[in-house]
Design an enzyme around this catalytic site. Structure first.
Site, PDB file in Angstrom:
ATOM      1  N   GLY A  12       0.841  -1.210   0.000  1.00  0.00           N
ATOM      2  CA  GLY A  12       0.000   0.000   0.000  1.00  0.00           C
ATOM      3  C   GLY A  12       0.864   1.244   0.000  1.00  0.00           C
ATOM      4  O   GLY A  12       0.495   2.293   0.542  1.00  0.00           O
ATOM      5  N   GLY A  15      -0.346   4.755  -0.840  1.00  0.00           N
ATOM      6  CA  GLY A  15      -1.465   5.302  -0.071  1.00  0.00           C
ATOM      7  C   GLY A  15      -0.996   6.394   0.873  1.00  0.00           C
ATOM      8  O   GLY A  15       0.172   6.785   0.895  1.00  0.00           O
ATOM      9  N   ARG A  99     -19.681  -6.631   6.828  1.00  0.00           N
ATOM     10  CA  ARG A  99     -18.433  -7.006   7.495  1.00  0.00           C
ATOM     11  C   ARG A  99     -17.840  -8.275   6.871  1.00  0.00           C
ATOM     12  O   ARG A  99     -16.654  -8.402   6.681  1.00  0.00           O
ATOM     13  CB  ARG A  99     -18.710  -7.237   8.981  1.00  0.00           C
ATOM     14  CG  ARG A  99     -17.468  -7.098   9.841  1.00  0.00           C
ATOM     15  CD  ARG A  99     -17.853  -7.159  11.285  1.00  0.00           C
ATOM     16  NE  ARG A  99     -18.357  -8.485  11.591  1.00  0.00           N
ATOM     17  CZ  ARG A  99     -17.896  -9.255  12.563  1.00  0.00           C
ATOM     18  NH1 ARG A  99     -16.931  -8.823  13.330  1.00  0.00           N
ATOM     19  NH2 ARG A  99     -18.408 -10.447  12.794  1.00  0.00           N
ATOM     20  N   ASN A 106     -10.343  -8.797   2.303  1.00  0.00           N
ATOM     21  CA  ASN A 106      -9.012  -8.701   2.896  1.00  0.00           C
ATOM     22  C   ASN A 106      -8.328 -10.058   3.002  1.00  0.00           C
ATOM     23  O   ASN A 106      -7.105 -10.142   2.894  1.00  0.00           O
ATOM     24  CB  ASN A 106      -9.083  -7.978   4.243  1.00  0.00           C
ATOM     25  CG  ASN A 106      -9.117  -6.480   4.020  1.00  0.00           C
ATOM     26  OD1 ASN A 106      -8.170  -5.916   3.498  1.00  0.00           O
ATOM     27  ND2 ASN A 106     -10.229  -5.843   4.348  1.00  0.00           N
ATOM     28  N   VAL A 130      -0.866  -3.258   9.511  1.00  0.00           N
ATOM     29  CA  VAL A 130      -1.508  -1.974   9.820  1.00  0.00           C
ATOM     30  C   VAL A 130      -2.905  -1.932   9.183  1.00  0.00           C
ATOM     31  O   VAL A 130      -3.852  -1.401   9.750  1.00  0.00           O
ATOM     32  CB  VAL A 130      -0.641  -0.804   9.292  1.00  0.00           C
ATOM     33  CG1 VAL A 130      -1.338   0.534   9.486  1.00  0.00           C
ATOM     34  CG2 VAL A 130       0.726  -0.803   9.974  1.00  0.00           C
ATOM     35  N   GLY A 131      -3.033  -2.503   7.986  1.00  0.00           N
ATOM     36  CA  GLY A 131      -4.293  -2.462   7.228  1.00  0.00           C
ATOM     37  C   GLY A 131      -5.422  -3.131   7.999  1.00  0.00           C
ATOM     38  O   GLY A 131      -5.253  -4.221   8.551  1.00  0.00           O
ATOM     39  N   ASP A 160      -3.145   3.291  19.171  1.00  0.00           N
ATOM     40  CA  ASP A 160      -4.087   3.383  20.284  1.00  0.00           C
ATOM     41  C   ASP A 160      -3.328   3.675  21.585  1.00  0.00           C
ATOM     42  O   ASP A 160      -3.761   4.475  22.417  1.00  0.00           O
ATOM     43  CB  ASP A 160      -4.878   2.073  20.408  1.00  0.00           C
ATOM     44  CG  ASP A 160      -5.444   1.649  19.061  1.00  0.00           C
ATOM     45  OD1 ASP A 160      -6.316   2.348  18.543  1.00  0.00           O
ATOM     46  OD2 ASP A 160      -4.970   0.626  18.503  1.00  0.00           O
ATOM     47  N   HIS A 188      -7.954  -3.852  17.610  1.00  0.00           N
ATOM     48  CA  HIS A 188      -7.840  -2.456  17.143  1.00  0.00           C
ATOM     49  C   HIS A 188      -9.192  -2.070  16.534  1.00  0.00           C
ATOM     50  O   HIS A 188      -9.384  -2.102  15.324  1.00  0.00           O
ATOM     51  CB  HIS A 188      -6.719  -2.309  16.105  1.00  0.00           C
ATOM     52  CG  HIS A 188      -6.727  -0.948  15.471  1.00  0.00           C
ATOM     53  ND1 HIS A 188      -6.414   0.200  16.157  1.00  0.00           N
ATOM     54  CD2 HIS A 188      -7.058  -0.543  14.220  1.00  0.00           C
ATOM     55  CE1 HIS A 188      -6.540   1.240  15.367  1.00  0.00           C
ATOM     56  NE2 HIS A 188      -6.941   0.820  14.185  1.00  0.00           N
TER      57      HIS A 188
END
Ligand code: NAD
Ligand code: LMR
Length: 330
Positions: A12, A15, A99, A106, A130-131, A160, A188
């Site tokens: 990515g 991005g 969802r 993904n 991270v995605g 967080d 997360h």
């Protein structure tokens, strides 16, 4: 003798987070000021041109530690020989998407990437996802990499953690560096639990210093847990520079160790600690020693914390069940 460059693959890369991350990696902030890096950028074909533009800018910075930049649209090539894999690219949730559809889309990214890491990565590979949904994407990648120790697959809750430090420091009118031993537990997501019951402020109990359960329950926890959504609302795009910063913190500490007398938060495959079912990629208090994460053991978990940890872990179990039902993991 000069150190050999470390291969860092960023997915990515074209991005928002990629743009905030790559220059910091190339300047030495990811691994240290004496470690050269070779960047390998993975993108989808439509974004290769943009990645090429970023690579031109990286060249134009003339970073002394940057040994080269390669761009790929094939995960097998991008992860060949990788030492540090930052899996940032993911399929975002779009309008009307369920969802289940998000997890499936993904899974189609993180399954093959996990398999490519399994087959091509260097022996010391470390993976940070991270995605989003980061924990379950990490679970999927790890499930496709049976030859790599499971604890090399992590998901990011450092953002967080940093958000919680900052909120608590503001409440107590202290510096973030005065606060130690704060923990993010679980997913997360909005169910995460930022826990200050073991945290210390200049050596004394943070809970005692706050002395305000209502603030803890109704302000601190929801502010930290929903901060990602608040940033999206304010910026019209999800957090990028702060996410890149947290990714840098995560990998730097993993490689170089966490300071004595403190810990940080990382989502990693559970070994059953604190009643979190084995294998779930859940956030824990951790230290890094000799290049490996170790879950901090022996913390007393009160009822207030137990309830909230369990709720977030339940959500992770549901996500695991959903990806199992889709055949994305066994
Ligand atoms: N864990 C965290 O704390 C945290 C914080 C912020 C954002 N995020 C998540 O990070 C992800 C990236 O955020 P962003 O703002 O950079 O998004 P972005 O949309 O700006 O960039 C994502 C990039 O990924 C690329 N991509 C998509 N599929 C890919 C694939 N299969 N292989 C390689 N590249 C691929 C896209 O082309 C795009 O360039 C999102 O999922 C976001 O929700 C996580
Ligand atoms: O991209 C998001 O949904 C939010 C992001 O995970 C964040 O915490 O900022």
């Amino acid at each position: 003798m000069a150190k050999a460059p470390v291969n860092v693959t960023v997915t990515g890369a074209a991005g928002q987070i990629g743009y905030a991350l790559l220059f910091r990696i190339a300047s030495g902030q990811l691994l240290g000021a004496d470690t050269p890096v070779r960047l390998r950028l993975l993108e989808i074909p439509q974004a290769i041109k943009a990645a090429e533009g970023t690579a031109m800018e990286l060249d134009d910075c003339a970073f002394p530690l940057l040994a080269g930049v390669d761009i790929y649209d094939d995960p097998r090539k991008a992860f060949d020989g990788v030492n540090v894999a930052l899996l940032v690219g993911a399929r975002p949730r779009t309008k009307g998407m369920e969802r289940r559809d998000l997890l499936e889309a993904n899974g189609g990214i993180f399954g093959p990437q996990g398999a490519a890491i399994n087959d091509g990565a260097a022996d010391d590979v470390r993976v940070l996802v991270v995605g989003n949904p980061a924990n379950t994407n990490a679970l999927i990648a790890q499930a496709h990499a049976p030859d790599i120790p499971a604890d090399r697959f992590t998901a990011m809750t450092r953002l967080d953690h940093n958000r919680a430090l900052s909120q608590l420091a503001a409440k107590l009118n202290v510096s973030v560096s005065d606060i130690k031993k704060l923990t993010i537990w679980g997913n997360h997501s909005a169910t995460q639990y930022p826990d200050i019951f073991h945290a210390e402020v200049n050596g004394r109990s943070a809970v005692e210093a706050v002395n305000d359960e209502e603030w803890l329950r109704d302000t601190f926890i929801p502010t930290v847990a929903k901060r990602g959504a608040a940033i999206i609302e304010a910026r019209g795009a999800s957090s990028a520079a702060s996410a890149a910063n947290a990714a840098i913190d995560h990998v730097y500490d993993w490689v170089n160790g966490t300071p004595e007398g403190d810990w940080t938060s990382v989502a990693l495959p559970s070994d059953g600690s604190y009643g979190v079912p084995e294998g779930l990629v859940s956030s824990f208090p951790v230290v890094s020693r000799n290049g490996s994460w170790e879950i901090v053991q022996g913390l007393e978990i009160n009822e207030f914390s137990r309830e909230r940890i369990d709720a977030s872990v339940r959500e992770l179990e549901e996500e695991r069940e959903a990806v199992r039902a889709l055949g994305l993991i066994k």
